[in-house]
Design a protein around this motif. Structure first.
Motif, mmCIF file in Angstrom:
data_model
loop_
_atom_site.group_PDB
_atom_site.id
_atom_site.type_symbol
_atom_site.label_atom_id
_atom_site.label_comp_id
_atom_site.label_asym_id
_atom_site.label_seq_id
_atom_site.Cartn_x
_atom_site.Cartn_y
_atom_site.Cartn_z
ATOM 1 N N ILE A 41 -8.819 9.391 -2.117
ATOM 2 C CA ILE A 41 -8.890 9.749 -0.701
ATOM 3 C C ILE A 41 -9.535 11.122 -0.609
ATOM 4 O O ILE A 41 -9.109 12.062 -1.299
ATOM 5 N N MET A 42 -10.561 11.273 0.221
ATOM 6 C CA MET A 42 -11.285 12.531 0.329
ATOM 7 C C MET A 42 -11.166 13.101 1.740
ATOM 8 O O MET A 42 -11.073 12.356 2.723
ATOM 9 N N ASP A 43 -11.172 14.437 1.819
ATOM 10 C CA ASP A 43 -11.161 15.079 3.125
ATOM 11 C C ASP A 43 -12.577 15.180 3.678
ATOM 12 O O ASP A 43 -13.532 14.670 3.083
ATOM 13 N N GLU A 44 -12.715 15.864 4.825
ATOM 14 C CA GLU A 44 -14.024 15.923 5.468
ATOM 15 C C GLU A 44 -15.044 16.710 4.666
ATOM 16 O O GLU A 44 -16.252 16.616 4.911
ATOM 17 N N HIS A 45 -14.591 17.491 3.683
ATOM 18 C CA HIS A 45 -15.510 18.268 2.854
ATOM 19 C C HIS A 45 -15.825 17.587 1.531
ATOM 20 O O HIS A 45 -16.481 18.178 0.677
ATOM 21 N N GLY A 46 -15.340 16.376 1.350
ATOM 22 C CA GLY A 46 -15.630 15.650 0.113
ATOM 23 C C GLY A 46 -14.681 15.974 -1.021
ATOM 24 O O GLY A 46 -14.909 15.546 -2.157
ATOM 25 N N ASN A 47 -13.617 16.724 -0.750
ATOM 26 C CA ASN A 47 -12.647 17.055 -1.793
ATOM 27 C C ASN A 47 -11.597 15.954 -1.906
ATOM 28 O O ASN A 47 -11.127 15.415 -0.895
ATOM 29 N N ILE A 48 -11.254 15.596 -3.151
ATOM 30 C CA ILE A 48 -10.238 14.570 -3.372
ATOM 31 C C ILE A 48 -8.870 15.173 -3.088
ATOM 32 O O ILE A 48 -8.469 16.174 -3.706
ATOM 33 N N VAL A 49 -8.136 14.568 -2.148
ATOM 34 C CA VAL A 49 -6.823 15.092 -1.760
ATOM 35 C C VAL A 49 -5.707 14.133 -2.140
ATOM 36 O O VAL A 49 -4.527 14.436 -1.920
ATOM 37 N N GLY A 50 -6.049 13.000 -2.710
ATOM 38 C CA GLY A 50 -5.043 12.039 -3.104
ATOM 39 C C GLY A 50 -5.673 10.703 -3.415
ATOM 40 O O GLY A 50 -6.878 10.614 -3.686
ATOM 41 N N SER A 51 -4.869 9.638 -3.382
ATOM 42 C CA SER A 51 -5.413 8.309 -3.637
ATOM 43 C C SER A 51 -4.578 7.261 -2.933
ATOM 44 O O SER A 51 -3.411 7.481 -2.586
ATOM 45 N N MET A 52 -5.205 6.121 -2.714
ATOM 46 C CA MET A 52 -4.566 4.973 -2.084
ATOM 47 C C MET A 52 -4.367 3.908 -3.152
ATOM 48 O O MET A 52 -5.305 3.554 -3.878
ATOM 49 N N GLY A 53 -3.138 3.404 -3.277
ATOM 50 C CA GLY A 53 -2.839 2.353 -4.239
ATOM 51 C C GLY A 53 -2.538 1.048 -3.533
ATOM 52 O O GLY A 53 -1.707 0.996 -2.623
ATOM 53 N N ILE A 54 -3.264 -0.022 -3.943
ATOM 54 C CA ILE A 54 -3.052 -1.353 -3.362
ATOM 55 C C ILE A 54 -2.460 -2.225 -4.459
ATOM 56 O O ILE A 54 -3.026 -2.357 -5.542
ATOM 57 N N LEU B 81 0.835 -1.202 0.000
ATOM 58 C CA LEU B 81 0.000 0.000 0.000
ATOM 59 C C LEU B 81 0.864 1.243 0.000
ATOM 60 O O LEU B 81 1.879 1.315 0.719
ATOM 61 N N ILE B 82 0.446 2.224 -0.804
ATOM 62 C CA ILE B 82 1.063 3.538 -0.746
ATOM 63 C C ILE B 82 -0.043 4.579 -0.845
ATOM 64 O O ILE B 82 -1.113 4.321 -1.416
ATOM 65 N N GLU B 83 0.234 5.758 -0.275
ATOM 66 C CA GLU B 83 -0.678 6.884 -0.396
ATOM 67 C C GLU B 83 0.042 7.983 -1.159
ATOM 68 O O GLU B 83 1.216 8.292 -0.876
ATOM 69 N N VAL B 84 -0.668 8.600 -2.129
ATOM 70 C CA VAL B 84 -0.088 9.684 -2.931
ATOM 71 C C VAL B 84 -1.053 10.864 -2.909
ATOM 72 O O VAL B 84 -2.249 10.717 -2.669
ATOM 73 N N ASP B 85 -0.508 12.068 -3.173
ATOM 74 C CA ASP B 85 -1.359 13.250 -3.271
ATOM 75 C C ASP B 85 -1.856 13.400 -4.699
ATOM 76 O O ASP B 85 -1.625 12.522 -5.553
ATOM 77 N N ASN B 86 -2.518 14.499 -4.988
ATOM 78 C CA ASN B 86 -3.108 14.690 -6.325
ATOM 79 C C ASN B 86 -2.058 14.839 -7.421
ATOM 80 O O ASN B 86 -2.376 14.713 -8.602
ATOM 81 N N GLU B 87 -0.817 15.149 -7.054
ATOM 82 C CA GLU B 87 0.270 15.245 -8.054
ATOM 83 C C GLU B 87 1.063 13.947 -8.124
ATOM 84 O O GLU B 87 2.142 13.907 -8.708
#
Length: 951
Positions: free
Chosen positions: A411-424, A330-336
């Motif tokens: 991955i979304m924040d508390e306001h529903g905005n996409i801040v990144g993604s999780m890769g499995i 698993l890795i987590e990345v931001d929108n870039e």
């Protein structure tokens, strides 16, 4: 003397008195004069004042009237009895009534009925208690029938203590009433909403007096009083009174005071109660035009949500530990696509430490260039909030590659905005190697299967070519009056050829089923009609054999059903054909009944029982296996071993079952059950009978069943010239469809057609419920042999016309079957002398008369629609496909005659006949070369004739 003196003195005194009196009188006269003058002046002033007063009064009255007329309010007077005595013009603007229509009417006539009594009481109280001024509002009818609300102020006019009039100033308040009603409705809805909200709500004014509170608030704060009794209560000390309910009581009071001081919105504030409950509080100050007018408290019991979040948090911690120990990276990345976290298993998978990966662009570091396009495609999907999964190769730190399944989710924040993604990432390198090996094995197997299919196709063609010759020559030899021994040899030869032909057909059917190229088609069909048609086909086949064929149909089976009638027909033909083959004498019984109805599905059971040779018990399990022969050894009817296997698969394709019971020497019973749906299509049985003396030709309706475009044009041209309405069907199946749609007076039926020939179409029409069950059917055939004519009669045709036929022959048939009198006769021959050597102008005159436009249309149709089909002859000769060649020659032969190429028509007939007899290729090649050469010349002559006809 003395007397005289006395007299003189008396006279003097009298004179003086008289003078004095005259002076007084004169003075009084002057005074009177002065008084008179004063009175005169006074009268003059009084008259002037009266005049001025009257003038002022008139001016005042005018101004008063102008004032009354200029105001936008309704002003009216009513008598104590309630009758109008005065109205201003505004009443006409507001209510539509003129002054004349109002004066003298009672006020109750304008008031809405349910308000009349209330208004009468209002006026009575005013007069009775002598209220000087009072306000009231009520609805009235306008002149156009609409209702308007009036708000009025009423004053009493009294004279000597008695009420003489009531004066009212009224205003149209309809919009205000509607607004107030809407406001009350909104207030009621809002109040109801808040009262029943699943959250505790308290609304206070700027002085902290309760405006609104619901019961749930009282329950949360353990207030024993009902909610409605708290309205107006001072809440200044409510925090102190309730603080004991909370774990941090002083903090609870302090926070409330801070919120009231700041007067700023606060939401989702979490409060922990002594009893273990968790509350979430919102504080919302209320401002109106910049002025603070109070505030709203909202408390929600979020204990369950809080506990659920805690469970999720603990679960996440647990599963985070599990995932770190699983085979998933698993890795987590931001929108870039910068790595912000890498889990242990991923680092092990790729050979990096987490510190080496943080901040790196994952796609550039791990993905080979050839996979960047796939990554961008899935990244755009993920940016829209959807998860994706795909397979890619990834480059490890040591530059080696692995295959992974990459599942990515935003991955979304508390306001529903996409801040990144999780890769499995799941390593599937071992599976990929296995897949490559399986793909190679599959490719080899597919090549073998294709080779098998190609071998089957080649063998079927190579076997069919000589087999057709064998079958054709066998039939010809039967007509040479062979000796008994020769006849026996020919019978053996024919049986062997038929067996081979059946074997090849079954092989091809089995190949289609196994390749999945057979699909079940659901459409409405007449089940009873199909069964009776099948019965009739086999009755004709069994005419000279001691076998009775009986059909018994359940009375509950009627109307149309949805299903595949073609597949059902093939199943019946296979099973009944099998029974006919193995039954020397006795009976074949077909029993069809409704087994059960399940919602809209009807399960129909078909049972075919024969009195044939039967099947040994030990071989019953083999009959549905491919290439298995279970007949008693030495029986003269050899099977292919595929017929029943194909039949079973066709039944199962439709969701049915097929079983068999048999006793050797006693017979066999096949039973299969199929699901059908009842069709909503209702077909009315045709009771049409031909009446004598039908005279209006334009009311007739003909169905022309013909696949040849030239024949279609020829027949349609004649029918159009005679103003006879008609419909064209291009094959037998289309003819059956048309027979169910509309009634026809005559059906002209071609014999040889694709999909369904004329015999099958006629049997279907005659034996199914449709609009043309009794309609005359006339065969259109190129054969004039007696057996063909007999066959047309046996299937239900009324007559036949031999192609090519003349207009007179067609008219004769129409006249005979429709009993039409005074039919048009063909036009006289008037064509000019021909200059061509190939075109048969006498034939053209016979067919078309002097209708040059008709001839032109037929010739142009021949060039565009029929001529291109002649190009197929050479290929059929090269492949020795005589059956197809014969059919092509049969189809194109009439086209030649219709454009005047009579000699070529005869040669084409010779090609057709030779092709049926399995000829030598050289012989047919010579005939075709002759036709081809002559056709080229004939086409040129046709084109020249077209140019002449266009002049």
């Amino acid at each position: 003397m003395q007397d005289i003196e006395l007299l003189q003195r008396r006279v003097e005194r009298e004179r003086k008195a008289r003078l004095q009196a005259e002076a007084i009188l004169e003075e009084k006269a002057f005074q009177l004069y002065q008084v008179n003058e004063q009175l005169r002046h006074l009268n003059e002033n009084l008259e002037q004042q009266v005049i001025e007063g009257v003038t002022k009064l008139q001016d005042s009255e005018k101004r008063y009237r102008q004032l009354i007329e200029s105001v936008q309010d309704i002003i009216y007077k009513i008598s104590p009895e309630g009758f109008f005595t005065f109205v201003n013009p505004v009443v006409e603007q507001r209510l539509g009534y003129s002054e004349d229509e109002i004066i003298g009417r009672h006020f109750t006539e304008l008031v809405v009925p349910e308000y009349r009594e209330k208004l009468i009481n209002f006026y009575w109280e005013m007069v009775h208690f002598q209220k000087e001024s009072t306000y009231n509002d009520f609805p009235v009818y306008k002149k156009n029938g609409e209702i308007a609300w009036i708000g009025q102020t009423v004053r009493l006019i009294e004279n000597e203590g008695n009420v003489v009039e009531l004066v009212a100033v009224a205003r149209d308040i309809t919009e205000q009433v509607a607004t107030d009603d809407a406001l009350r409705t909104t207030q009621t809805r809002l109040s109801t909403l808040i009262t029943n909200l699943q959250k505790g709500v308290l609304v206070e004014d700027e002085n902290r007096k309760i405006i609104l509170v619901n019961q749930l608030f009282c329950d949360l704060f353990e207030i024993p009083a009902p909610a409605e009794t708290l309205i107006g209560v001072d809440c200044s000390q409510s925090a102190e009174q309730s603080k004991h309910l909370f774990k941090n009581p002083e903090g609870f009071v302090k926070q409330i005071n801070d919120l009231l001081t700041r007067q700023e919105i606060s939401i989702n504030e979490e409060l922990h109660m002594v009893n273990g409950r968790i509350l979430e509080r919102d504080y919302i100050p209320i401002f109106l035009e910049g002025q603070y007018r109070g505030h709203l408290w909202k408390y929600a019991d979020v204990t369950e949500q809080f506990l659920a979040r805690e469970r999720i948090r603990k679960s996440e911690e647990k599963y985070r530990g599990i995932m770190n120990n699983m085979e998933l990276g698993l890795i987590e990345v931001d929108n870039e696509d910068h790595i912000i976290r890498a889990y242990d298993r991923f680092c092990q998978m790729m050979g990096y430490t987490e510190e080496e990966l943080i901040g790196k662009v994952a796609s550039i570091l791990f993905l080979p260039p050839e996979f960047h396009g796939i990554f961008e495609q899935h990244q755009s999907i993920r940016s829209s909030g959807r998860a994706t999964s795909y397979e890619v190769q990834m480059i490890k730190k040591d530059k080696s590659r692995i295959w992974v399944i990459l599942s990515g989710a935003p991955i979304m924040d508390e306001h529903g905005n996409i801040v990144g993604s999780m890769g499995i990432h799941y390593d599937i390198s071992a599976r990929k190697h296995l897949e490559q090996e399986l793909a190679l094995a599959k490719e080899i197997a597919e090549e073998a299967r294709q080779a098998e299919k190609q071998f089957l196709a080649n063998m079927s063609h190579e076997i069919r070519t000589p087999l057709n010759a064998i079958i054709g020559m066998t039939h010809l030899l039967f007509d040479t009056r062979p000796s008994k021994q020769q006849y026996e040899y020919l019978d053996i030869l024919k049986s062997s050829a038929d067996f081979l032909h059946s074997l090849i057909s079954d092989l091809l059917d089995m190949a289609k089923i196994e390749a999945g190229r057979i699909e079940v088609q659901n459409h409405p069909f007449d089940l009873v009609g199909l069964l009776r048609t099948t019965q009739r086909v086999f009755q004709i086949k069994l005419e000279n054999r001691p076998i009775e064929l009986d059909l018994m149909i359940d009375g509950r089976i009627s109307g149309n059903y949805l299903g595949d009638d073609v597949m059902l027909n093939q199943i019946l033909l296979n099973i009944i054909g099998n029974a006919e083959k193995f039954t020397e004498e006795g009976t074949i019984e077909i029993t069809v009944k409704l087994k059960k109805e399940d919602n809209e599905t009807c399960w129909i059971e078909f049972k075919i029982a024969d009195t044939g040779i039967g099947i040994p018990k030990e071989k019953l399990d083999l009959i549905f296996q491919k290439f298995k022969q279970v007949n008693p050894q030495g029986h003269k009817h050899k099977g292919t071993g595929l017929g029943l296997s194909i039949t079973k698969q066709l039944v199962e394709l439709q969701g049915g079952t097929l079983t068999v019971k048999s006793h050797e020497g006693e017979g066999t019973t096949f039973t299969f059950t199929l699901p059908f749906q009842k069709s909503d299509t209702e077909i009315v049985k045709n009771d049409y009978t031909i009446e004598e003396g039908t005279a209006n030709l334009e009311l007739c309706n003909l169905l022309v069943v013909e696949d040849n475009i030239m024949n279609q044009r020829y027949i349609s041209g004649l029918l159009n010239k005679w103003n006879i309405p008609f419909t064209i069907a291009i094959d037998g199946r289309k003819a059956v469809e048309q027979a169910h749609k509309q009634h026809f007076d005559i059906i002209l039926m071609d014999i040889q057609m694709p999909n369904m020939d004329g015999y099958e179409a006629t049997l279907t029409i005659r034996n199914t419920n449709n609009l043309n069950q009794n309609t005359p059917i006339v065969a259109l055939t190129a054969s004039a042999m007696i057996d063909q004519k007999n066959k047309t009669k046996s299937v239900g045709m009324n007559d036949f016309i031999t192609k090519p036929f003349t207009p007179s022959q067609l008219l004769s048939v129409i006249q005979r079957f429709l009993k039409v009198e005074n039919l048009p006769t063909p036009s006289p021959v008037s064509l000019s002398e021909p200059t061509s050597t190939l075109l048969d102008f006498s034939r053209l005159k016979e067919l078309y008369g002097d209708d040059n436009e008709y001839i032109l249309d037929m010739m142009e149709t021949f060039l565009t629609d029929a001529l291109p089909d002649f190009s197929g002859f050479q290929a059929l000769i090269n492949t020795n496909d005589w059956v197809t060649l014969s059919k092509l020659a049969h189809r194109l032969k009439p086209s030649l005659g219709m454009v005047g190429l009579t000699d070529l028509e005869k040669t084409m007939a010779e090609i057709e006949n030779q092709a049926r007899k399995q000829p030598e290729a050289e012989s047919l090649q010579l005939l075709w070369d002759h036709v081809n050469a002559q056709l080229e010349i004939g086409v040129k002559e046709i084109k020249r004739e077209i140019e002449k006809l266009k002049l």
